[in-house]
Scaffold this motif. Sequence first.
Motif, PDB file in Angstrom:
ATOM      1  N   ARG A   1      -9.716   7.679  -2.796  1.00  8.82           N
ATOM      2  CA  ARG A   1     -10.521   6.787  -1.344  1.00  8.82           C
ATOM      3  C   ARG A   1     -11.927   6.841  -1.784  1.00  8.82           C
ATOM      4  N   GLN A   2     -12.550   7.749  -2.453  1.00 14.01           N
ATOM      5  CA  GLN A   2     -13.851   7.605  -2.920  1.00 14.01           C
ATOM      6  C   GLN A   2     -14.125   6.341  -3.629  1.00 14.01           C
TER       7      GLN A   2
ATOM      8  N   ILE B   1      -1.577   2.316  -4.058  1.00 16.19           N
ATOM      9  CA  ILE B   1      -2.299   1.466  -3.289  1.00 16.19           C
ATOM     10  C   ILE B   1      -3.225   2.537  -2.450  1.00 16.19           C
ATOM     11  N   GLN B   2      -4.493   1.946  -2.390  1.00 18.50           N
ATOM     12  CA  GLN B   2      -5.344   2.538  -1.560  1.00 18.50           C
ATOM     13  C   GLN B   2      -5.996   1.490  -0.618  1.00 18.50           C
TER      14      GLN B   2
ATOM     15  N   THR C   1       3.314  -5.889   5.707  1.00 19.81           N
ATOM     16  CA  THR C   1       3.068  -6.017   6.963  1.00 19.81           C
ATOM     17  C   THR C   1       2.181  -4.813   7.493  1.00 19.81           C
ATOM     18  N   ASN C   2       1.759  -3.910   6.667  1.00 16.82           N
ATOM     19  CA  ASN C   2       0.795  -2.899   7.331  1.00 16.82           C
ATOM     20  C   ASN C   2      -0.312  -2.425   6.415  1.00 16.82           C
ATOM     21  N   THR C   3      -1.343  -1.870   6.713  1.00 20.97           N
ATOM     22  CA  THR C   3      -2.329  -1.204   5.910  1.00 20.97           C
ATOM     23  C   THR C   3      -2.745   0.082   6.545  1.00 20.97           C
TER      24      THR C   3
ATOM     25  N   ASN D   1      -1.292   6.717   0.609  1.00 16.34           N
ATOM     26  CA  ASN D   1      -1.217   6.831  -0.903  1.00 16.34           C
ATOM     27  C   ASN D   1       0.145   6.452  -1.406  1.00 16.34           C
ATOM     28  N   LEU D   2       0.531   5.394  -1.228  1.00 13.13           N
ATOM     29  CA  LEU D   2       1.978   4.812  -1.706  1.00 13.13           C
ATOM     30  C   LEU D   2       1.699   4.524  -3.329  1.00 13.13           C
TER      31      LEU D   2
END
Length: 698
Positions: free
Chosen positions: A316-317, A279-280, A253-255, A260-261
């Motif tokens: 993230r990179q 998850i990124q 339902t969200n991003t 950093n889950l």
Amino acid sequence: MSLLPRTAEEFSSAEYWEKFFKKRGEKAFEWYGDYNKLCGVLHKYIKMQDKVLVVGCGNSELSEQMYDVGYKHLTNIDISETVVNNMNQRNAERRPGLTFHQVDATKTPYEDASYQAALDKGTLDAMASEEEGALARNMLTEVGRVLSVGGRYVCVTLAQESVIKLAVEHFVQLGWAVRLHCLQEENRTEEDSFALPVFVLVCTKFRQPMPTPILEMCLGEDGAPVRHTHVSELLSAVREHQAYSVLRKRLRTNTDANSNLSLTLCHAKTGLPRYTLTIQDSPPGAKVPRANQFAIFIVPQGSETAWLYSSGEGRRQLAASANFRRLVIVSMHRNQEYTDMQAVQSELSPVVMDLAPPGMPANHQVPFLSVGGDLGWREEVSRGVSQLSGEYCVENVKGEDGELYRRLVFLSNAALVQSESRLVSSNTATSQKKKNKRKAKASAASAAPAASSTSMTVDSGFLCCAHHEVMVACLAMLGVGMPQNKDVPVSVLLVGLGGGGLPQFLRDFIRNVTIEVVELDPVVLEVAKQWFGFQPDDRLTVTLGDGLERICALEKEGGHLFDAIMFDVDNKDSTLGMSCPPAAFVETPILQKVRNLLTPRGLFILNLACRDPALRKSVLERVSGVFPTILSRKIEEEINEVLLCSRGEKETSDTTHILPSLNQAAKNLQSALCSSGTEPSRRPHIDIAELLKDLRIV
């Protein structure tokens, strides 16, 4: 192979469940599902011809739906007269054989062993909070009385920990078999933070009590049962499924690019961690191609501690480079076997689709990404236990550059490589062979090295840790390599041995150097000798003991000064904001003793790894209070920095005044290292000038 999620959540908390039922109110019981959701499990354990006691039927439509499909022997009971009257009136014409009775479930009028099944949808959950569970226990005792041998108590529950523990322990004590089914919601669209799975508890009555408990968990209505030994293990599995369900709901339902889950998937049979998924998401406003919705990146074995995969900034990179709306980064664990990339994809595919971003089109192809197309390679060569540092392992891994490396890892902090050395063939390994190895196309079959790791030795001329290279380069400030210092001895005190790569490099490539290493853990010394080629001699000695005590003793004894004192010791408490060194090593009294142990030209070289800016500022203030001149060299893509501290007066000019002299000093040290007389296959792989060019005055 099936995988089970393992995450840490608050599902054993009474407060959590109080909040849940308070928020849901009467709607809470809608979560238990109707016949369409439950029919698979109900038909599995309740036969059409069975006499079924429906406990606490309420105004649920479940009995009506079961009656309509052929269950004609249902006895529905509820303590509420209003509910019973309403349900009888509602079914008088359409279902004349379906009757409802006002009966207390703790005191029924029915004969012993008169039913083949008892069905409970939410009644146990409602009763367990009354009278500290006494009411629920009485109900379960009554259910056990009216069920015949082979009969089943089938309970639809949200599996609040106190509730499920009460029921499972009750029936285990009676010697019944206990099985739990976790029914995941497949297509829930309702926005709700309590996205919990429904469980079906099935307890089977035996003629003779079972000598050992039968405790099983199944995923879905047809999942293979996973056997557990203790009730606590079963309860833990329940919590893991609940936590995973909440995580899955959140991801659907969200991003959130900053969340950093992560979750760990465990081997269903052994319970050992097998994969860690992080998850990124791409940041808001990122220009992502429409086709790039979702991808899975497999981190090569042995690379999971690299900055790109282990740090938030690195991930993230990586995600920005891959340019997908959501990237799931998958790391593999030690002590697990992985056949090839195809097998990993097949194993993960059913799980990772649960983690897809919201709004992803149906039947969307999800690519699996990797480095070079293979899984990497890892080989454990030794495992042991240190009384000071806990369990450790020594492993060989293949780096992304195609080279082999040996690592020491303490399993209490498995994400941190304690020591690392590059391996080379015992025979001469030419650079051309290395180039060819890099060019070779990687595949699962070629992931393992061509040469046996037993024929490999540690390359003492290659320092894997960037901060070790900088610490060596800092010795240029001593004038090592200058013609006038050709025969001048250099004495070094190093606190912290690790695999011994740093002191061995100094001994092998700097003439006239003598090194004393202080190491607290005798196991680390033995590991360094056995697995990292560490060989003490008259120029390289090891003192076993506490580094602080050794410094105090040396100062008290007097008469022994050092040209360089190096601190390369880590903090075993990973929860603190400073992982190197332990705080006691940078207290003012110790720093003063260090200063007193230095020769007039002496240097204090400190490996500092501090995540807390306020703590770092405090450390720098204390160090500068003792050492007037401090230069810092930050390590790229790491939190480490090397502090080079001098006894000399503080420089008032900027680095443009210092760098020209450093450049020449760097050339002198480089020349001294390369002319050390070591055989060509063990040349130093280090660029002193490059390492020193980013030194900055603090």
